[in-house]
Scaffold this active site. Structure first.
Site, PDB file in Angstrom:
ATOM      1  N   ARG A 115       0.882  -1.202  -0.162  1.00 22.42           N
ATOM      2  CA  ARG A 115       0.050   0.069   0.259  1.00 22.42           C
ATOM      3  C   ARG A 115       0.964   1.218  -0.161  1.00 22.42           C
ATOM      4  O   ARG A 115       0.335   2.261  -0.318  1.00 22.42           O
ATOM      5  CB  ARG A 115      -0.833   0.087   1.242  1.00 22.42           C
ATOM      6  CG  ARG A 115      -2.025  -1.033   1.403  1.00 22.42           C
ATOM      7  CD  ARG A 115      -2.613  -1.112   2.634  1.00 22.42           C
ATOM      8  NE  ARG A 115      -1.419  -1.454   3.635  1.00 22.42           N
ATOM      9  CZ  ARG A 115      -1.647  -1.431   5.059  1.00 22.42           C
ATOM     10  NH1 ARG A 115      -3.004  -1.054   5.502  1.00 22.42           N
ATOM     11  NH2 ARG A 115      -0.767  -1.676   5.814  1.00 22.42           N
ATOM     12  N   ASN A 134       4.240  24.660  13.330  1.00 20.67           N
ATOM     13  CA  ASN A 134       4.176  25.341  12.313  1.00 20.67           C
ATOM     14  C   ASN A 134       4.614  24.411  11.109  1.00 20.67           C
ATOM     15  O   ASN A 134       5.158  23.414  11.239  1.00 20.67           O
ATOM     16  CB  ASN A 134       5.567  26.305  12.475  1.00 20.67           C
ATOM     17  CG  ASN A 134       5.155  27.135  13.727  1.00 20.67           C
ATOM     18  OD1 ASN A 134       3.918  27.534  14.077  1.00 20.67           O
ATOM     19  ND2 ASN A 134       6.340  27.736  13.977  1.00 20.67           N
ATOM     20  N   HIS A 137      17.467  31.506  12.963  1.00 19.22           N
ATOM     21  CA  HIS A 137      16.675  31.974  13.940  1.00 19.22           C
ATOM     22  C   HIS A 137      16.761  31.282  15.243  1.00 19.22           C
ATOM     23  O   HIS A 137      17.077  30.100  15.308  1.00 19.22           O
ATOM     24  CB  HIS A 137      15.117  31.925  13.418  1.00 19.22           C
ATOM     25  CG  HIS A 137      14.950  32.500  11.968  1.00 19.22           C
ATOM     26  ND1 HIS A 137      13.980  32.045  11.088  1.00 19.22           N
ATOM     27  CD2 HIS A 137      15.576  33.596  11.536  1.00 19.22           C
ATOM     28  CE1 HIS A 137      13.831  32.827  10.269  1.00 19.22           C
ATOM     29  NE2 HIS A 137      14.882  33.564  10.143  1.00 19.22           N
ATOM     30  N   LYS A 168      12.656  23.184  19.000  1.00 17.13           N
ATOM     31  CA  LYS A 168      11.864  22.862  17.833  1.00 17.13           C
ATOM     32  C   LYS A 168      12.176  21.330  17.509  1.00 17.13           C
ATOM     33  O   LYS A 168      13.811  20.926  17.489  1.00 17.13           O
ATOM     34  CB  LYS A 168      12.483  23.591  16.650  1.00 17.13           C
ATOM     35  CG  LYS A 168      11.979  25.157  16.712  1.00 17.13           C
ATOM     36  CD  LYS A 168      12.662  25.988  15.588  1.00 17.13           C
ATOM     37  CE  LYS A 168      12.448  27.476  15.807  1.00 17.13           C
ATOM     38  NZ  LYS A 168      12.884  28.271  14.852  1.00 17.13           N
ATOM     39  N   HIS A 201      18.702  27.842  14.340  1.00 19.10           N
ATOM     40  CA  HIS A 201      18.271  27.018  13.161  1.00 19.10           C
ATOM     41  C   HIS A 201      18.088  27.671  12.119  1.00 19.10           C
ATOM     42  O   HIS A 201      17.627  28.888  11.732  1.00 19.10           O
ATOM     43  CB  HIS A 201      16.641  26.356  13.703  1.00 19.10           C
ATOM     44  CG  HIS A 201      16.193  25.665  12.732  1.00 19.10           C
ATOM     45  ND1 HIS A 201      15.282  25.897  11.891  1.00 19.10           N
ATOM     46  CD2 HIS A 201      16.477  24.177  12.403  1.00 19.10           C
ATOM     47  CE1 HIS A 201      14.712  24.726  11.070  1.00 19.10           C
ATOM     48  NE2 HIS A 201      15.788  23.832  11.431  1.00 19.10           N
ATOM     49  N   TYR A 246       7.355  21.890  11.966  1.00 20.62           N
ATOM     50  CA  TYR A 246       8.154  22.286  13.291  1.00 20.62           C
ATOM     51  C   TYR A 246       7.106  22.077  14.533  1.00 20.62           C
ATOM     52  O   TYR A 246       6.034  22.646  14.409  1.00 20.62           O
ATOM     53  CB  TYR A 246       8.437  23.839  13.575  1.00 20.62           C
ATOM     54  CG  TYR A 246       9.226  24.086  12.154  1.00 20.62           C
ATOM     55  CD1 TYR A 246      10.586  24.928  11.942  1.00 20.62           C
ATOM     56  CD2 TYR A 246       8.348  24.718  11.129  1.00 20.62           C
ATOM     57  CE1 TYR A 246      11.163  25.553  11.075  1.00 20.62           C
ATOM     58  CE2 TYR A 246       8.806  25.303  10.174  1.00 20.62           C
ATOM     59  CZ  TYR A 246      10.031  25.841   9.942  1.00 20.62           C
ATOM     60  OH  TYR A 246      10.785  26.318   8.914  1.00 20.62           O
ATOM     61  N   GLU A 284      12.164  37.113  19.209  1.00 22.97           N
ATOM     62  CA  GLU A 284      12.569  36.414  18.096  1.00 22.97           C
ATOM     63  C   GLU A 284      13.926  36.938  17.565  1.00 22.97           C
ATOM     64  O   GLU A 284      13.961  38.424  17.742  1.00 22.97           O
ATOM     65  CB  GLU A 284      11.688  36.413  16.876  1.00 22.97           C
ATOM     66  CG  GLU A 284      10.295  35.369  17.378  1.00 22.97           C
ATOM     67  CD  GLU A 284      10.732  34.004  17.293  1.00 22.97           C
ATOM     68  OE1 GLU A 284      11.573  33.444  16.333  1.00 22.97           O
ATOM     69  OE2 GLU A 284      10.166  33.286  18.155  1.00 22.97           O
ATOM     70  N   ARG A 296      14.313  40.389   6.263  1.00 25.20           N
ATOM     71  CA  ARG A 296      14.916  40.298   7.622  1.00 25.20           C
ATOM     72  C   ARG A 296      16.147  39.478   7.639  1.00 25.20           C
ATOM     73  O   ARG A 296      17.091  39.805   8.231  1.00 25.20           O
ATOM     74  CB  ARG A 296      13.494  39.747   8.577  1.00 25.20           C
ATOM     75  CG  ARG A 296      14.208  39.525   9.945  1.00 25.20           C
ATOM     76  CD  ARG A 296      12.935  39.151  10.791  1.00 25.20           C
ATOM     77  NE  ARG A 296      13.316  38.786  12.080  1.00 25.20           N
ATOM     78  CZ  ARG A 296      13.417  37.702  12.687  1.00 25.20           C
ATOM     79  NH1 ARG A 296      13.002  36.554  11.769  1.00 25.20           N
ATOM     80  NH2 ARG A 296      13.695  37.280  13.807  1.00 25.20           N
ATOM     81  N   ASP A 297      15.959  38.355   6.877  1.00 26.95           N
ATOM     82  CA  ASP A 297      17.257  37.358   7.013  1.00 26.95           C
ATOM     83  C   ASP A 297      18.501  38.033   6.225  1.00 26.95           C
ATOM     84  O   ASP A 297      19.578  37.807   6.532  1.00 26.95           O
ATOM     85  CB  ASP A 297      17.087  35.817   6.379  1.00 26.95           C
ATOM     86  CG  ASP A 297      15.836  35.253   7.503  1.00 26.95           C
ATOM     87  OD1 ASP A 297      15.800  35.692   8.437  1.00 26.95           O
ATOM     88  OD2 ASP A 297      15.573  34.162   6.842  1.00 26.95           O
TER      89      ASP A 297
END
Length: 202
Positions: free
Chosen positions: A25, A51, A64, A74, A121, A134, A145, A170-171
């Site tokens: 299957r 998430n 992050h 996480k 991470h 996550y 954050e 932002r990154d």
């Protein structure tokens, strides 16, 4: 054992490799086993938020983390596509401070990675529409954050040669490790250790 737990070279980071049960299957594997997790880490994972991200090939998310306490641990897996998952030790005073470890997460081995509070991470998507799940120990809190630049030479992160990193604004404009350290925004290893002890009930 249906899920094998192995601590990575960075203390507080773990890899979980499930046994896959195929038949006519399809297949079945255990994505998360609370008993295996508790046996390995000495406490149960509290899941406050789940998430899911979907990323184009080449998308890099990270690096992050969240302020400790409360932080945000996480448990990360990739149910579709493939990513290179990166754990970075950002805890000032840690014996592995500044080091990182890379694990491929995909639908072949179905590996998962757990990273404790205070660890950074990131990941890069290797395939189109790669999905990353996550299990998070705390809810998202924007004021806690943090982000550090993936281009920081002190971290020496490398990405596949055939991938052009795609970053959020932002990154892409994130500060360096040195800037964060000078501002006192990096997690403290001793404080993280005390927090981990509270999770174990010590």
């Amino acid at each position: 054992m249906r899920v094998k737990a192995t601590e990575l070279s960075i203390p507080g980071a773990w890899e979980f490799l499930p046994q896959v049960f195929p038949d006519e299957r399809g297949s079945l594997q255990i994505g998360y086993d609370a008993a295996v997790f508790a046996d390995a880490l000495g406490f149960e994972l509290t899941v406050a938020q789940v998430n899911q991200s979907v990323s184009r090939r080449g998308v890099v998310r990270g690096v992050h983390w969240a302020d400790v306490p409360v932080g945000q641990a996480k448990y990360v897996s990739c149910p579709r596509g493939a990513v290179l998952d990166v754990v970075v030790d950002l805890r000032v005073g840690s014996p592995t401070f500044g080091r990182h470890e890379v694990t491929r997460l995909d639908t072949v081995d179905h590996r998962a990675v757990y990273l404790s509070e205070g660890l950074g991470h990131a990941f890069v998507a290797l395939e189109e529409n790669s999905v990353v799940n996550y299990l998070c120990s705390a809810r998202y809190a924007p004021t806690r954050e943090r982000v550090v630049s993936i281009h920081d030479p002190e971290l020496a992160l490398t990405w596949p040669n055939d991938v052009t990193p795609i970053l959020s604004t932002r990154d892409a404009t994130a500060p360096t490790l040195a800037e964060l350290r000078e501002a006192g925004l990096l997690p403290d290893y001793a404080a993280c250790q005390r927090f981990y002890q509270t999770l174990r009930g010590a």
